[in-house]
Design a protein around this motif. Structure first.
Motif, PDB file in Angstrom:
ATOM      1  N   GLN A  45       0.814  -1.222   0.000  1.00  0.00           N
ATOM      2  CA  GLN A  45       0.000   0.000   0.000  1.00  0.00           C
ATOM      3  C   GLN A  45       0.845   1.269   0.000  1.00  0.00           C
ATOM      4  OE1 GLN A  45      -1.365   1.267   4.225  1.00  0.00           O
ATOM      5  NE2 GLN A  45      -1.731  -0.944   4.167  1.00  0.00           N
ATOM      6  N   PHE A  46       2.184   1.123   0.078  1.00  0.00           N
ATOM      7  CA  PHE A  46       3.051   2.288   0.192  1.00  0.00           C
ATOM      8  C   PHE A  46       3.582   2.709  -1.173  1.00  0.00           C
ATOM      9  CE2 PHE A  46       3.052  -0.007   4.161  1.00  0.00           C
ATOM     10  CZ  PHE A  46       2.829   0.991   5.097  1.00  0.00           C
ATOM     11  N   ASP A  47       4.229   3.855  -1.190  1.00  0.00           N
ATOM     12  CA  ASP A  47       4.855   4.308  -2.427  1.00  0.00           C
ATOM     13  C   ASP A  47       5.856   3.277  -2.912  1.00  0.00           C
ATOM     14  OD1 ASP A  47       5.268   6.303  -4.441  1.00  0.00           O
ATOM     15  OD2 ASP A  47       7.209   6.690  -3.503  1.00  0.00           O
ATOM     16  N   SER A  48       6.624   2.725  -1.987  1.00  0.00           N
ATOM     17  CA  SER A  48       7.500   1.597  -2.248  1.00  0.00           C
ATOM     18  C   SER A  48       7.642   0.803  -0.965  1.00  0.00           C
ATOM     19  CB  SER A  48       8.887   2.047  -2.721  1.00  0.00           C
ATOM     20  OG  SER A  48       8.920   2.231  -4.120  1.00  0.00           O
ATOM     21  N   GLN A  49       7.861  -0.513  -1.098  1.00  0.00           N
ATOM     22  CA  GLN A  49       8.095  -1.370   0.055  1.00  0.00           C
ATOM     23  C   GLN A  49       9.147  -2.405  -0.324  1.00  0.00           C
ATOM     24  OE1 GLN A  49       4.137  -0.947  -0.111  1.00  0.00           O
ATOM     25  NE2 GLN A  49       4.879  -1.070  -2.199  1.00  0.00           N
ATOM     26  N   TYR A  50      10.065  -2.683   0.617  1.00  0.00           N
ATOM     27  CA  TYR A  50      11.212  -3.520   0.260  1.00  0.00           C
ATOM     28  C   TYR A  50      11.853  -4.096   1.514  1.00  0.00           C
ATOM     29  CZ  TYR A  50      12.458   1.458   0.380  1.00  0.00           C
ATOM     30  OH  TYR A  50      12.515   2.794   0.697  1.00  0.00           O
ATOM     31  N   PHE A  51      12.865  -4.943   1.315  1.00  0.00           N
ATOM     32  CA  PHE A  51      13.611  -5.632   2.374  1.00  0.00           C
ATOM     33  C   PHE A  51      12.683  -6.337   3.371  1.00  0.00           C
ATOM     34  CE2 PHE A  51      17.048  -2.875   0.864  1.00  0.00           C
ATOM     35  CZ  PHE A  51      18.067  -3.823   0.771  1.00  0.00           C
ATOM     36  N   PRO A  52      11.923  -7.344   2.924  1.00  0.00           N
ATOM     37  CA  PRO A  52      11.065  -8.094   3.839  1.00  0.00           C
ATOM     38  C   PRO A  52      11.882  -9.079   4.683  1.00  0.00           C
ATOM     39  CG  PRO A  52      10.955  -9.059   1.658  1.00  0.00           C
ATOM     40  CD  PRO A  52      11.818  -7.828   1.536  1.00  0.00           C
ATOM     41  N   CYS A  53      11.427  -9.317   5.917  1.00  0.00           N
ATOM     42  CA  CYS A  53      11.986 -10.387   6.752  1.00  0.00           C
ATOM     43  C   CYS A  53      10.858 -10.963   7.599  1.00  0.00           C
ATOM     44  CB  CYS A  53      13.132  -9.891   7.624  1.00  0.00           C
ATOM     45  SG  CYS A  53      12.699  -8.590   8.805  1.00  0.00           S
ATOM     46  N   LEU A  54      10.992 -12.245   7.955  1.00  0.00           N
ATOM     47  CA  LEU A  54       9.937 -12.943   8.687  1.00  0.00           C
ATOM     48  C   LEU A  54      10.522 -13.692   9.874  1.00  0.00           C
ATOM     49  CD1 LEU A  54       9.161 -13.268   5.376  1.00  0.00           C
ATOM     50  CD2 LEU A  54       7.152 -14.324   6.405  1.00  0.00           C
ATOM     51  N   THR A  55       9.665 -13.936  10.879  1.00  0.00           N
ATOM     52  CA  THR A  55      10.040 -14.815  11.980  1.00  0.00           C
ATOM     53  C   THR A  55      10.033 -16.263  11.487  1.00  0.00           C
ATOM     54  OG1 THR A  55       7.716 -14.778  12.649  1.00  0.00           O
ATOM     55  CG2 THR A  55       9.229 -13.296  13.804  1.00  0.00           C
ATOM     56  N   ALA A  56      10.616 -17.165  12.278  1.00  0.00           N
ATOM     57  CA  ALA A  56      10.785 -18.553  11.837  1.00  0.00           C
ATOM     58  C   ALA A  56       9.448 -19.244  11.585  1.00  0.00           C
ATOM     59  CB  ALA A  56      11.597 -19.330  12.861  1.00  0.00           C
ATOM     60  N   ASP A  57       8.407 -18.863  12.337  1.00  0.00           N
ATOM     61  CA  ASP A  57       7.101 -19.497  12.134  1.00  0.00           C
ATOM     62  C   ASP A  57       6.297 -18.855  11.007  1.00  0.00           C
ATOM     63  OD1 ASP A  57       6.284 -17.106  13.258  1.00  0.00           O
ATOM     64  OD2 ASP A  57       5.472 -17.998  15.086  1.00  0.00           O
ATOM     65  N   GLN A  58       6.883 -17.867  10.331  1.00  0.00           N
ATOM     66  CA  GLN A  58       6.275 -17.185   9.182  1.00  0.00           C
ATOM     67  C   GLN A  58       4.968 -16.468   9.536  1.00  0.00           C
ATOM     68  OE1 GLN A  58       6.298 -19.493   5.443  1.00  0.00           O
ATOM     69  NE2 GLN A  58       7.532 -21.032   6.510  1.00  0.00           N
ATOM     70  N   GLU A  59       4.817 -16.082  10.795  1.00  0.00           N
ATOM     71  CA  GLU A  59       3.588 -15.421  11.216  1.00  0.00           C
ATOM     72  C   GLU A  59       3.752 -13.929  11.438  1.00  0.00           C
ATOM     73  OE1 GLU A  59       1.802 -17.505  14.457  1.00  0.00           O
ATOM     74  OE2 GLU A  59       1.474 -19.326  13.275  1.00  0.00           O
ATOM     75  N   THR A  60       4.997 -13.429  11.346  1.00  0.00           N
ATOM     76  CA  THR A  60       5.252 -11.991  11.475  1.00  0.00           C
ATOM     77  C   THR A  60       6.128 -11.538  10.318  1.00  0.00           C
ATOM     78  OG1 THR A  60       5.126 -12.111  13.895  1.00  0.00           O
ATOM     79  CG2 THR A  60       6.165 -10.163  12.946  1.00  0.00           C
ATOM     80  N   LEU A  61       5.668 -10.531   9.597  1.00  0.00           N
ATOM     81  CA  LEU A  61       6.386  -9.963   8.456  1.00  0.00           C
ATOM     82  C   LEU A  61       6.748  -8.514   8.776  1.00  0.00           C
ATOM     83  CD1 LEU A  61       7.236  -9.821   5.380  1.00  0.00           C
ATOM     84  CD2 LEU A  61       4.855  -9.155   4.920  1.00  0.00           C
ATOM     85  N   ILE A  62       8.021  -8.187   8.650  1.00  0.00           N
ATOM     86  CA  ILE A  62       8.505  -6.816   8.867  1.00  0.00           C
ATOM     87  C   ILE A  62       9.176  -6.354   7.582  1.00  0.00           C
ATOM     88  CG2 ILE A  62      10.127  -5.380  10.178  1.00  0.00           C
ATOM     89  CD1 ILE A  62       9.679  -7.270  12.550  1.00  0.00           C
TER      90      ILE A  62
END
Length: 486
Positions: free
Chosen positions: A22-39
């Protein structure tokens, strides 16, 4: 490039939902080991401010992202974050801000409950008067990889690493050397949850053109020759960063696309990792759950230790959250593990995980600790005997040593060590076997400093089952050694 195009990987990349993009741009995703949190990093279209955002997997979809924390995001730029496997340690980049050493520095913050601590600069063993960015934190939070253009770099921008020492201090960062870095830019390192596979972008290796993504495995104390991930992961344009989940099955990245023939907007994408690539690095499994008081169900902060039974060595130490009792970690190899959960005033919990037979299994393990008080009893799950024998297996020593340590610290607490069997075989023989096994444990504890008067050995044979003897799984539960405070 021509060869790679002739042998394309089977990849079908899709955009993450509009709620995320939803942003102008979004990049550098990372997740917790259980794949339930995305930053990830999001850039505002109004003021071009970069901030960190978080979304959680809930009921089969990603929630609308929110600002990660008001203690982390500021009117300045924050971005390119990395998260530990349990989601409680964050390293991120902040530029021209927070009394840094150089133009951009790396900062660390810790999560307790739902709140993040105020970020702290990682210090001059990691940050320099130059530019530091693009961190990647190992799953257990003990090793950090990042990019810098400081003096001592082999090329323009190089990948560096630092480890936590036994006192919790970050050691002086070292260059990863010529096996990884080139005379050109080497960027965006990502250390997989297995702790052994490094993905990164390089401009100095033979590739498809511009920056390509490569991977290298740490084997025999050195990095293997970097391998190009191939087409269409890499193309003639720049590919900068890739995040692969702990189980090795999904890859997240950002893709820049032209809009209105002038601006380029990065969106977050995901694809299933083809098996040909999965086979080239080890996956990891998560272990997570909650630690609570067995009587009150109150969440507890406890120390959790993961021990390899084959080597008798600790392979991980971490703590459950003091607000929620939640913990999480990753298991990076097969074999058998003992899990020890310790908290002052409680009897330690011992659990047994057999990953030699259960491969690629994520586990949710909720742990209830019993307060040390009269009639409290626990099963010692990591004490082993050969069938029909009472000689203690060497793989039992790590648990017995912990029992000895606990009893020596509580010399006024008398205990009963009891042996139990299933219902197979002669009743008298089972009774005698259970007594001999209990006595073998008592003898070991006395030999290791526990006062004999504190100990009592009892054999109950088949008479106190914890489950009906109707299956091999239940019989295994009934064959046990217990400790009880008298």
């Amino acid at each position: 490039g021509q060869e790679a195009i002739l042998k394309p990987l089977a990849i079908n990349a899709v955009e993450l939902p509009k709620e995320i993009n939803q942003f102008d741009s979004q990049y550098f995703p990372c997740l917790t080991a259980d794949q339930e949190t995305l930053i990830f990093t999001g850039k505002s279209p109004e003021n071009r401010d970069e901030n960190l955002y978080v979304s959680t997997w809930n009921s089969g979809h990603w929630t609308s992202p929110t600002s990660l924390s008001n203690t982390i995001n500021t009117p300045q730029n924050e971005g390119t974050a990395s998260i530990s496997a349990d989601g409680n340690t964050l390293v991120f980049t902040s530029c021209n801000n927070r009394n840094g050493f150089g133009s951009c520095d790396l900062y660390i913050a810790y999560k307790t409950g739902n709140d993040w601590s105020a970020p702290k600069n990682l210090g001059n063993t990691i940050n320099s008067p130059e530019w530091e960015s693009q961190p990647s934190l190992s799953a257990d939070g003990s090793q950090l990889y990042f990019v810098s253009d400081r003096r001592g770099s082999l090329g323009k921008r190089d990948i560096w690493t630092s480890k936590l020492d036994s006192l919790g201090n970050w050691q002086k960062a070292v260059n990863l050397g010529t096996s990884i870095n080139t005379t050109e830019d080497d960027l965006s390192p990502f250390i997989h949850a297995n702790g052994k596979t490094l993905f990164y972008a390089s401009e100095g290796l033979v590739g498809m053109g511009g920056l390509d993504i490569y991977f290298s495995n740490f084997e025999n104390n050195k990095w293997t020759n970097p391998q190009n991930l191939g087409y269409p992961i890499n193309t003639s344009e720049d590919q900068v960063a890739l995040f692969i989940t702990a189980d090795g099955k999904k890859a997240y990245y950002s893709l820049e696309q032209e809009q209105n023939n002038k601006t380029r907007k990065a969106k977050l994408m995901v694809f299933d990792v083809p098996s040909s690539l999965q086979n080239q690095f080890k996956s990891a499994n998560y272990l997570k759950g909650f630690v609570v008081d067995a009587k009150t169900q109150r969440p507890l902060e406890a120390e959790i230790e993961l021990v390899s039974l084959s080597s008798q060595q600790a392979v991980g130490k971490f703590r459950s959250d003091k607000i929620s009792g939640r913990y999480a970690t990753v298991l990076t190899s097969g074999g058998e593990y003992a899990v020890f959960v310790n908290k002052q005033g409680y009897f330690f919990k011992s659990l047994h995980l057999d990953y030699a037979t259960e491969k690629n299994q994520d586990k949710v393990l909720n742990i209830a600790l019993e307060p040390i008080q009269k009639n409290t009893k626990e099963v010692l799950n990591n004490i082993f005997f050969a069938t029909g024998k009472w000689e203690i297996s060497t793989s039992s020593f790590v648990e017995l040593d912990k029992v000895a340590q606990l009893l020596k610290a509580n010399p006024s607490l008398p205990v009963e060590i009891s042996g139990h069997t299933d219902d197979v075989g002669n009743d008298l023989a089972n009774l005698q076997l259970s007594q001999k096994r209990a006595k073998a444990v008592v003898d070991y504890l006395i030999k290791h400093g526990v006062v004999a008067q504190q100990l009592k050995a009892e054999g109950y044979g088949k008479n106190k089952p914890v489950a009906p003897n109707t299956s091999e799984e239940n019989r295994q539960l009934n064959r046990r050694i217990e400790i009880k405070f008298l």
